[in-house]
Design an enzyme around this catalytic site. Structure first.
Site, PDB file in Angstrom:
ATOM      1  N   GLY A  87       3.843 -12.854  -2.887  1.00 27.98           N
ATOM      2  CA  GLY A  87       3.898 -13.916  -1.876  1.00 27.98           C
ATOM      3  C   GLY A  87       2.663 -13.917  -0.988  1.00 27.98           C
TER       4      GLY A  87
ATOM      5  N   ALA B  90       6.665 -10.922  -0.865  1.00 26.81           N
ATOM      6  CA  ALA B  90       7.973 -11.160  -0.256  1.00 26.81           C
ATOM      7  C   ALA B  90       8.627  -9.804  -0.016  1.00 26.81           C
ATOM      8  CB  ALA B  90       8.830 -12.000  -1.191  1.00 26.81           C
TER       9      ALA B  90
HETATM   10  N1  COA Z   1       8.681  -5.522   0.319  1.00 28.64           N
HETATM   11  C1  COA Z   1       9.248  -4.598   1.125  1.00 28.64           C
HETATM   12  N2  COA Z   1       8.605  -3.492   1.526  1.00 28.64           N
HETATM   13  C2  COA Z   1       7.343  -3.306   1.102  1.00 28.64           C
HETATM   14  C3  COA Z   1       6.697  -4.218   0.250  1.00 28.64           C
HETATM   15  C4  COA Z   1       7.421  -5.383  -0.145  1.00 28.64           C
HETATM   16  N3  COA Z   1       6.879  -6.311  -0.928  1.00 28.64           N
HETATM   17  N4  COA Z   1       5.451  -3.759  -0.021  1.00 28.64           N
HETATM   18  C5  COA Z   1       5.331  -2.606   0.654  1.00 28.64           C
HETATM   19  N5  COA Z   1       6.462  -2.323   1.338  1.00 28.64           N
HETATM   20  C6  COA Z   1       6.744  -1.171   2.188  1.00 28.64           C
HETATM   21  C7  COA Z   1       7.046   0.075   1.377  1.00 28.64           C
HETATM   22  O1  COA Z   1       8.399   0.084   0.957  1.00 28.64           O
HETATM   23  C8  COA Z   1       6.743   1.141   2.400  1.00 28.64           C
HETATM   24  O2  COA Z   1       7.818   1.213   3.321  1.00 28.64           O
HETATM   25  P1  COA Z   1       8.449   2.652   3.759  1.00 28.64           P
HETATM   26  O3  COA Z   1       7.294   3.376   4.412  1.00 28.64           O
HETATM   27  O4  COA Z   1       9.546   2.285   4.699  1.00 28.64           O
HETATM   28  O5  COA Z   1       8.891   3.319   2.500  1.00 28.64           O
HETATM   29  C9  COA Z   1       5.547   0.585   3.166  1.00 28.64           C
HETATM   30  O6  COA Z   1       5.581  -0.836   2.937  1.00 28.64           O
HETATM   31  C10 COA Z   1       4.214   1.105   2.675  1.00 28.64           C
HETATM   32  O7  COA Z   1       4.139   0.885   1.279  1.00 28.64           O
HETATM   33  P2  COA Z   1       3.811   2.044   0.213  1.00 28.64           P
HETATM   34  O8  COA Z   1       4.356   1.606  -1.102  1.00 28.64           O
HETATM   35  O9  COA Z   1       4.273   3.364   0.739  1.00 28.64           O
HETATM   36  O10 COA Z   1       2.214   2.013   0.243  1.00 28.64           O
HETATM   37  P3  COA Z   1       1.232   2.371  -0.972  1.00 28.64           P
HETATM   38  O11 COA Z   1      -0.144   2.335  -0.371  1.00 28.64           O
HETATM   39  O12 COA Z   1       1.666   3.585  -1.685  1.00 28.64           O
HETATM   40  O13 COA Z   1       1.384   1.145  -2.020  1.00 28.64           O
HETATM   41  C11 COA Z   1       1.527  -1.169  -2.659  1.00 28.64           C
HETATM   42  C12 COA Z   1       1.003  -0.153  -1.640  1.00 28.64           C
HETATM   43  C13 COA Z   1       1.192  -2.551  -2.121  1.00 28.64           C
HETATM   44  C14 COA Z   1       0.843  -0.939  -4.023  1.00 28.64           C
HETATM   45  C15 COA Z   1       3.063  -1.014  -2.836  1.00 28.64           C
HETATM   46  O14 COA Z   1       3.659  -0.994  -1.549  1.00 28.64           O
HETATM   47  C16 COA Z   1       3.706  -2.110  -3.630  1.00 28.64           C
HETATM   48  O15 COA Z   1       3.630  -2.115  -4.846  1.00 28.64           O
HETATM   49  N6  COA Z   1       4.404  -3.054  -2.950  1.00 28.64           N
HETATM   50  C17 COA Z   1       5.161  -4.101  -3.586  1.00 28.64           C
HETATM   51  C18 COA Z   1       4.252  -5.218  -4.072  1.00 28.64           C
HETATM   52  C19 COA Z   1       5.092  -6.287  -4.775  1.00 28.64           C
HETATM   53  O16 COA Z   1       5.733  -6.053  -5.778  1.00 28.64           O
HETATM   54  N7  COA Z   1       5.064  -7.510  -4.217  1.00 28.64           N
HETATM   55  C20 COA Z   1       5.791  -8.621  -4.755  1.00 28.64           C
HETATM   56  C21 COA Z   1       7.163  -8.681  -4.204  1.00 28.64           C
HETATM   57  S1  COA Z   1       8.118 -10.047  -4.857  1.00 28.64           S
END
Ligand code: COA
Length: 256
Positions: free
Chosen positions: A107, A64
């Site tokens: 999600g 999400a």
């Molecule tokens: N919601 C909003 N934005 C998200 C997102 C989410 N669930 N997951 C990734 N993004 C965004 C990041 O904020 C980033 O945006 P930006 O470039 O504007 O800063 C972009 O997607 C790329 O993500 P980034 O974190 O830079 O990539 P990464 O390869 O370093 O890490 C993940 C990838 C998936 C490990 C990391 O993005 C993450 O932990 N995301 C959240 C996962 C999560 O908690 N999901 C459950 C949500 S309820």
């Protein structure tokens, strides 16, 4: 503004591709709404027999959209009632094949579990990381995951927030097949085309019966299955399928 969900058709396959590459296909409210509307449209469309749901190679969906929720109060979240959309996705009757690759988290994992056959690229990384941001799964993660892979493994994923590989997910029974990353989308489309050649009614009733296994006791489930089995003998497709077998020719199913 770019479309959050790309909607296409390939013959009788309705294709939905999540398209927020900069946000790893995070599921914001607009994306969820578009996804739901497209799924329901395809579900009602007589020319469509199954759906393919995909993200990109880097991410099926990273959960999400945290921006939507970061400052929300409990009361706002309650009134938003975002899970009503998920309930409607659950009621889609045609089969949905998921093509997953890369991050399939939160999600994204829950969306994958709403699909019926999951074709995973070997690079898929699957998890329920909500615990890392101070919450927990809310779209079925604690329930469907536990039913799919058992308490010990579900508890591990939900409480530690760790990601598992496609191989581990396959061994746990969470994904249907693993394929090399360069083929995962094509393989999912191939599976969809295969489903399109089956009886559409049999597909829907079979999907319904398998899903009931999560909800009913064994004896109730067996009763339920039997009734759907008998129902199919009221269809032209049953007659055609069996006749074609006996006449040693491929069947032509019409969905009646
Ligand atoms: N919601 C909003 N934005 C998200 C997102 C989410 N669930 N997951 C990734 N993004 C965004 C990041 O904020 C980033 O945006 P930006 O470039 O504007 O800063 C972009 O997607 C790329 O993500 P980034 O974190 O830079 O990539 P990464 O390869 O370093 O890490 C993940 C990838 C998936 C490990 C990391 O993005 C993450 O932990 N995301 C959240 C996962 C999560 O908690 N999901 C459950 C949500 S309820």
């Amino acid at each position: 503004m770019a479309d959050e969900v790309i909607i296409e058709r390939d013959g009788q396959v309705g294709i939905l591709r999540l398209n927020r590459p900069d946000k790893l296909n995070a599921l914001d409210l607009a994306t969820m709404q578009k996804l739901l509307e497209a799924l329901e449209r395809f579900d009602e469309d007589p020319d469509i027999r199954c759906m393919l749901l995909a993200g990109s190679e880097r991410a099926f969906a990273a959960g999400a959209d945290i921006n939507d929720m970061a400052d929300a109060s409990m009361v706002e979240m309650y009134h938003r009632n975002q899970f009503a959309r998920w309930e409607r996705i659950r009621r889609v009757r045609k089969p949905i094949v998921a093509a997953i690759s890369g991050f399939t988290l939160g999600g994204g994992c829950e969306l994958m579990m709403h699909c019926d056959i999951v074709i995973a690229s070997e690079t898929a990384r699957i998890g329920q990381p909500e615990i890392n941001i101070g919450i927990m799964p809310g779209a079925g993660g604690t329930q469907r995951l536990t039913r799919a892979i058992g308490k010990a493994r579900a508890m591990d994923l939900v409480l530690s927030g760790r990601m598992i590989s496609a191989q581990e997910a396959f061994e746990a029974g969470l994904v249907s097949r693993i394929v090399p990353v360069e083929h995962f989308y094509e393989e999912a489309l191939r599976v969809c085309r295969e489903l399109c050649a089956k009886s559409p009614l049999a597909l829907r009733l079979a999907k319904e019966a398998v899903l009931k296994a999560h909800e009913l006791s064994l004896s109730e489930g067996l009763e339920y299955e039997r009734k759907l089995f008998y129902m199919l003998f009221a269809t032209e497709d049953q007659k055609e399928g069996m006749r074609a077998f006996l006449e040693k020719r491929p069947p032509v199913f019409v969905g009646r």
